[in-house]
Design a protein around this motif. Structure first.
Motif, PDB file in Angstrom:
ATOM      1  N   LEU A 146       1.103  -1.154   0.156  1.00 13.95           N
ATOM      2  CA  LEU A 146      -0.167  -0.051   0.032  1.00 13.95           C
ATOM      3  C   LEU A 146       1.043   1.442   0.226  1.00 13.95           C
ATOM      4  O   LEU A 146       0.019   1.989  -0.479  1.00 13.95           O
ATOM      5  CB  LEU A 146      -0.825  -0.344   1.264  1.00 13.95           C
ATOM      6  N   SER A 147       2.064   1.139   0.038  1.00 11.21           N
ATOM      7  CA  SER A 147       2.880   2.385   0.459  1.00 11.21           C
ATOM      8  C   SER A 147       4.015   2.525   0.094  1.00 11.21           C
ATOM      9  O   SER A 147       5.244   2.900   0.480  1.00 11.21           O
ATOM     10  CB  SER A 147       3.117   2.871   2.614  1.00 11.21           C
ATOM     11  N   THR A 151       4.267   6.255  -4.791  1.00 10.72           N
ATOM     12  CA  THR A 151       2.789   5.995  -3.813  1.00 10.72           C
ATOM     13  C   THR A 151       2.911   7.474  -3.340  1.00 10.72           C
ATOM     14  O   THR A 151       3.061   8.185  -2.539  1.00 10.72           O
ATOM     15  CB  THR A 151       2.511   5.071  -2.965  1.00 10.72           C
ATOM     16  N   ARG A 156      -4.181   5.155   0.197  1.00 12.32           N
ATOM     17  CA  ARG A 156      -3.602   4.180   0.373  1.00 12.32           C
ATOM     18  C   ARG A 156      -2.493   4.189   2.126  1.00 12.32           C
ATOM     19  O   ARG A 156      -2.845   3.177   2.547  1.00 12.32           O
ATOM     20  CB  ARG A 156      -2.616   4.233  -0.442  1.00 12.32           C
ATOM     21  N   HIS A 157      -1.697   5.228   2.070  1.00 10.59           N
ATOM     22  CA  HIS A 157      -0.700   5.321   3.414  1.00 10.59           C
ATOM     23  C   HIS A 157      -1.914   5.214   4.453  1.00 10.59           C
ATOM     24  O   HIS A 157      -2.121   5.032   5.590  1.00 10.59           O
ATOM     25  CB  HIS A 157       0.080   7.212   3.176  1.00 10.59           C
ATOM     26  N   ALA A 159      -5.613   3.613   4.706  1.00  6.87           N
ATOM     27  CA  ALA A 159      -5.746   2.162   5.214  1.00  6.87           C
ATOM     28  C   ALA A 159      -4.211   1.257   5.453  1.00  6.87           C
ATOM     29  O   ALA A 159      -4.779   0.750   7.026  1.00  6.87           O
ATOM     30  CB  ALA A 159      -5.663   1.714   3.650  1.00  6.87           C
TER      31      ALA A 159
END
Length: 323
Positions: A146-147, A151, A156-157, A159
């Motif tokens: 996710l990170s 990115t 996303r960070h 989550a």
């Protein structure tokens, strides 16, 4: 006093502390350059204030996990977003909007439905060392995806932050239950490794949320708020033997409560995203007089373009380009 009531009361105060920390982090993110590293944050007093608030919320959260299961304590973390609404509005010098009140009411109703189905007994089971290591490895793999480098800071960070915080809570419950029940020595290899994982995930979640708040407070905080209980409840139901009260029938109010809470969080995130001031670059943001001849003022946070100055011809002169 009933253990469930103690867990709920501690969770409420913990949510208030976390909300204050989130508002402080969002304000710090708005004043920090996008490429600022961790060392720059360590030199900011506002950062340490946010850390202190998060630490206080974490301690209260740990105490709540001693008296209530993950399926009860973690959903109450959504109240962080509810508490952040008036705090954020007050910080911005405005009133809470109607949409924000609607979101708050829906979130509270959804939480009420979820609490009815949540387990009401104090936790007794703990994660074994292989289970804790497996949970830690799986979490790090998900967070790395996710990170990943490159990115863009945002949801996303957020989550990833919510997942790491939820896993840290699940691992923390193993520590609190083991210490309270005296199931083994305090400095056993099992508890030391779990404590290290808790520290790593708690700090990682804090740094990830700080990155996520660069895009504003509302939407990232909503994602953190939802991802946290989902991750913790998944561990509680899959590995800690926690169950919903009422069996299969309880799934109906649980689903309805989930839909209401998600809808409320969406409304809150939209309202807060709209209220979040936009960063305005250039000299006009700091000095309205730099727009020569413009009688209008610059309003930070408005998406409307800046008004152009109206050029009026002097009496007795013909404007360029004809009448």
């Amino acid at each position: 006093m009933n253990a469930t009531l103690i867990a709920v009361a501690l969770s409420l105060v913990s949510a208030a502390a976390y909300a204050s920390a989130a508002v402080a982090q969002a304000r710090l993110a708005g004043r920090t350059e996008p490429d600022a590293g961790v060392l720059r944050l360590l030199g900011r007093g506002a950062w340490w204030s946010a850390v202190a608030l998060n630490a206080g919320g974490a301690l209260l959260h740990v105490a709540a996990l001693k008296y209530g299961p993950l399926t009860l304590v973690q959903p109450l973390g959504a109240l962080t977003l509810v508490a952040a609404v008036p705090l954020g509005a007050r910080t911005a010098g405005r009133r809470v909007t109607r949409i924000e009140w609607r979101g708050t009411i829906l979130t509270l109703l959804g939480l009420g439905a979820l609490l009815i189905t949540a387990g009401g007994t104090a936790p007794h089971e703990t994660l074994s060392l292989p289970e804790a290591l497996a949970v830690g490895a799986g979490t790090m793999a998900v967070v790395a995806g996710l990170s990943r480098p490159g990115t863009r800071p945002g949801l996303r960070h957020a989550a990833a932050s919510g997942i790491t915080s939820g896993v840290a809570s699940a691992l923390t419950q193993t520590l609190t239950v083991s210490v309270a029940d005296h199931t083994g020595p305090l400095l056993s290899r099992h508890l030391v490794i779990v404590a290290l994982l808790v520290s790593a995930f708690a700090m990682g979640g804090l740094l990830l949320s700080q990155t996520a708040y660069r895009g504003g407070l509302g939407a990232p905080l909503a994602v953190v708020t939802l991802a946290n209980p989902v991750a913790a409840a998944a561990i509680g139901l899959a590995l800690l033997g926690e169950r919903l009260q009422g069996g299969t029938i309880s799934l109906v109010p649980a689903l309805l409560g989930t839909v209401a809470a998600v809808r409320g969080v969406i409304l809150l995130s939209r309202a807060q995203a709209q209220a979040q001031p936009l960063a305005v670059a250039g000299p006009a943001a700091s000095d309205p007089k730099s727009v020569a001849g413009s009688p209008s003022r610059v309003v930070i946070g408005s998406r409307a373009p800046l008004e152009q100055p109206v050029l009026r011809p002097e009496p007795g002169r013909t404007p360029v380009g004809g009448p």
